[in-house]
Design an enzyme around this catalytic site. Structure first.
Site, PDB file in Angstrom:
ATOM      1  N   ASP A   1      -5.572  -3.057  -2.197  1.00 52.70           N
ATOM      2  CA  ASP A   1      -7.005  -2.978  -2.525  1.00 52.70           C
ATOM      3  C   ASP A   1      -7.262  -3.502  -3.934  1.00 52.70           C
ATOM      4  O   ASP A   1      -8.197  -4.268  -4.185  1.00 52.70           O
ATOM      5  CB  ASP A   1      -7.543  -1.544  -2.326  1.00 52.70           C
ATOM      6  CG  ASP A   1      -6.691  -0.469  -2.981  1.00 52.70           C
ATOM      7  OD1 ASP A   1      -5.560  -0.778  -3.437  1.00 52.70           O
ATOM      8  OD2 ASP A   1      -7.152   0.685  -3.058  1.00 52.70           O
TER       9      ASP A   1
ATOM     10  N   ASP B   1      -2.539 -12.189   5.514  1.00 53.06           N
ATOM     11  CA  ASP B   1      -3.574 -12.873   6.294  1.00 53.06           C
ATOM     12  C   ASP B   1      -4.916 -12.754   5.579  1.00 53.06           C
ATOM     13  O   ASP B   1      -5.638 -13.736   5.394  1.00 53.06           O
ATOM     14  CB  ASP B   1      -3.653 -12.230   7.692  1.00 53.06           C
ATOM     15  CG  ASP B   1      -4.708 -12.878   8.564  1.00 53.06           C
ATOM     16  OD1 ASP B   1      -4.791 -14.125   8.560  1.00 53.06           O
ATOM     17  OD2 ASP B   1      -5.458 -12.149   9.236  1.00 53.06           O
TER      18      ASP B   1
ATOM     19  N   ASP C   1      -7.046 -15.799   3.051  1.00 49.06           N
ATOM     20  CA  ASP C   1      -8.414 -16.294   3.295  1.00 49.06           C
ATOM     21  C   ASP C   1      -9.276 -16.075   2.058  1.00 49.06           C
ATOM     22  O   ASP C   1     -10.083 -16.927   1.685  1.00 49.06           O
ATOM     23  CB  ASP C   1      -9.064 -15.556   4.485  1.00 49.06           C
ATOM     24  CG  ASP C   1      -8.913 -16.324   5.795  1.00 49.06           C
ATOM     25  OD1 ASP C   1      -7.927 -17.075   5.918  1.00 49.06           O
ATOM     26  OD2 ASP C   1      -9.772 -16.171   6.680  1.00 49.06           O
TER      27      ASP C   1
ATOM     28  N   LYS D   1       0.869  -1.178   0.000  1.00 44.29           N
ATOM     29  CA  LYS D   1       0.000   0.000   0.000  1.00 44.29           C
ATOM     30  C   LYS D   1       0.907   1.230   0.000  1.00 44.29           C
ATOM     31  O   LYS D   1       0.834   2.106   0.874  1.00 44.29           O
ATOM     32  CB  LYS D   1      -0.931  -0.052   1.237  1.00 44.29           C
ATOM     33  CG  LYS D   1      -2.011   0.990   1.271  1.00 44.29           C
ATOM     34  CD  LYS D   1      -3.135   0.776   0.253  1.00 44.29           C
ATOM     35  CE  LYS D   1      -4.107   1.943   0.260  1.00 44.29           C
ATOM     36  NZ  LYS D   1      -5.055   1.913  -0.866  1.00 44.29           N
TER      37      LYS D   1
HETATM   38  C1  IPM Z   1      -3.697 -17.362  10.159  1.00 45.81           C
HETATM   39  C2  IPM Z   1      -4.564 -17.022  11.336  1.00 45.81           C
HETATM   40  C3  IPM Z   1      -3.692 -16.399  12.421  1.00 45.81           C
HETATM   41  C4  IPM Z   1      -3.097 -15.123  11.858  1.00 45.81           C
HETATM   42  C5  IPM Z   1      -4.424 -16.151  13.746  1.00 45.81           C
HETATM   43  C6  IPM Z   1      -5.008 -17.436  14.307  1.00 45.81           C
HETATM   44  C7  IPM Z   1      -3.537 -15.506  14.766  1.00 45.81           C
HETATM   45  O1  IPM Z   1      -5.600 -16.189  10.942  1.00 45.81           O
HETATM   46  O2  IPM Z   1      -2.770 -18.187  10.312  1.00 45.81           O
HETATM   47  O3  IPM Z   1      -3.941 -16.841   9.067  1.00 45.81           O
HETATM   48  O4  IPM Z   1      -3.705 -14.056  11.918  1.00 45.81           O
HETATM   49  O5  IPM Z   1      -1.993 -15.190  11.340  1.00 45.81           O
HETATM   50 MG    MG Z   2      -5.721 -15.858   8.836  1.00 41.22          MG
END
Ligand code: IPM
Ligand code: MG
Length: 352
Positions: free
Chosen positions: A218, A242, A246, A186
């Protein structure tokens, strides 16, 4: 060859158990597995989410197989006693700074993606997330403003050496794949990101064959759902990584299928010391019922064999067995199916 097994909380023990069965079924000579408590389970038994004995077991191993941590019973504890601190502590104490999160769609599972199947089918990317720095480990706390309001703060920072070492991991990964690297930051707003970008550009000189591009986070979030097939290797900081990892998992279709490796620089006799975990969490709502899909943990065990023990062909066999079970229609609840934890473990074992 020593493997530390840290099952943790929620579905962690169930899915880890299946991965251990898979490792044992390979009947590898000289493999030693040692289990230790971690997370909320360790807090309840020993008063700390990462007891010193567990850290010792982890440190003495060549590779660590980690289940999941997180327990709603512990949500009101002081932050340094919460289960999540166990994984953050292991990453930091063991200098596991490079998190590799591969995401690709298994053949036949395109329809499970939140994206259109033809867009999802093109996903084959690797997120390289920095794990030891950023806002995760900066100074943090609560204070009072001059007007007497409560204020929370977390300092974001990266040093050059931290950026350089993760950049090298990412460039080397790109060399072993499609030779394209996208660095996500960013830099239009954050100084931390400007330094990140400058250092990545310096490191790039050592990898003239890799095509490097930079993308604001973004835009990267948007491109990841618009045309995820454009990415080969993505390198980014702890917080952005992180979030994007996801997001990538849902683009693939199921969070129950994605494995990850966290590596440092330490070499063991057989490979690189590392920690391996499914990217899903402890899923307390389905814990203890034999419903969780253990495939992500089984695939994490395969990564452990490959990176930490140098057992590439055994890792290939495990991955092929998982792909074979999926191709044969074995589906856990995460994929709308009915197969339970043990049944999925058996389906993988029977194909080994
Ligand atoms: C991940 C998880 C962890 C993180 C948490 C559980 C602390 O979300 O491994 O992605 O934020 O790194
Ligand atoms: Mg995570």
């Amino acid at each position: 060859m020593k493997i530390a097994v840290l099952p943790g909380d929620g579905i962690g023990p169930e899915v880890t158990h299946e991965a251990v069965r898979v490792i044992e079924a390979l009947d590898l000579p000289g493999i030693e597995l040692k289990e230790a408590p971690v997370g909320g389970a360790a807090y309840k038994a020993y008063g700390h989410p990462l007891p010193p004995d567990t850290l010792d077991v982890a440190r003495a191993a060549d590779g660590i197989l980690f289940g999941a941590v997180g327990d709603p019973d512990c949500d009101s504890l002081e932050r340094n006693l919460r289960p999540e601190q166990a994984i953050l502590g292991l990453r930091k104490e063991l200098t596991l700074f490079a998190n590799l999160r591969p995401a690709r769609v298994f053949a036949g599972l395109e329809d499970f993606s939140a994206l259109k199947p033809e867009i999802a089918g093109a996903i084959d990317l690797l997120i390289v997330r920095e794990l030891n720095g950023d806002v995760y480990f900066g100074e943090k706390g609560f204070r009072e403003t001059e007007s007497g309001e409560r204020e929370g703060y977390d300092i974001m920072s990266y040093s050059e050496s931290e950026v350089r070492r993760i950049a090298h991991v990412a460039f080397r990964a790109a060399m072993g794949r499609g030779k394209r690297l996208c660095s996500v930051d960013k830099a239009n707003v954050l100084e931390t990101s400007q330094l990140w970008r400058d250092v990545v550009i310096e490191v790039a000189k050592e990898y003239p064959e890799v095509a490097l591009e930079h993308m604001y986070v973004d835009n990267a979030a948007m491109q990841l759902v618009r045309r995820p097939g454009q990415f080969d290797v993505v390198v980014t900081g702890n917080l952005f990584g992180d979030i994007l990892s996801d997001q990538a998992s849902m683009c693939v279709g199921s969070i129950g299928l994605l494995a990850s490796a966290s590596l440092g620089e330490r070499q063991t006799e057989y490979g690189t010391f590392g920690l391996y975990e499914p990217i899903h969490g402890s899923a307390p709502d389905i814990a203890g019922q034999g419903l969780a899909n253990p495939m992500a943990t089984i695939l994490s065990a395969a990564m452990l064999l490959r990176h930490s023990l140098g057992l590439d062909s055994h890792a290939d066999r495990i991955e092929a067995a998982v792909a074979g079970a999926l191709a044969a229609g074995v589906r856990g609840g995460d994929l709308g199916g009915k197969a339970g934890t043990k049944e999925i473990g058996d389906a993988v074992l029977s194909r080994l």
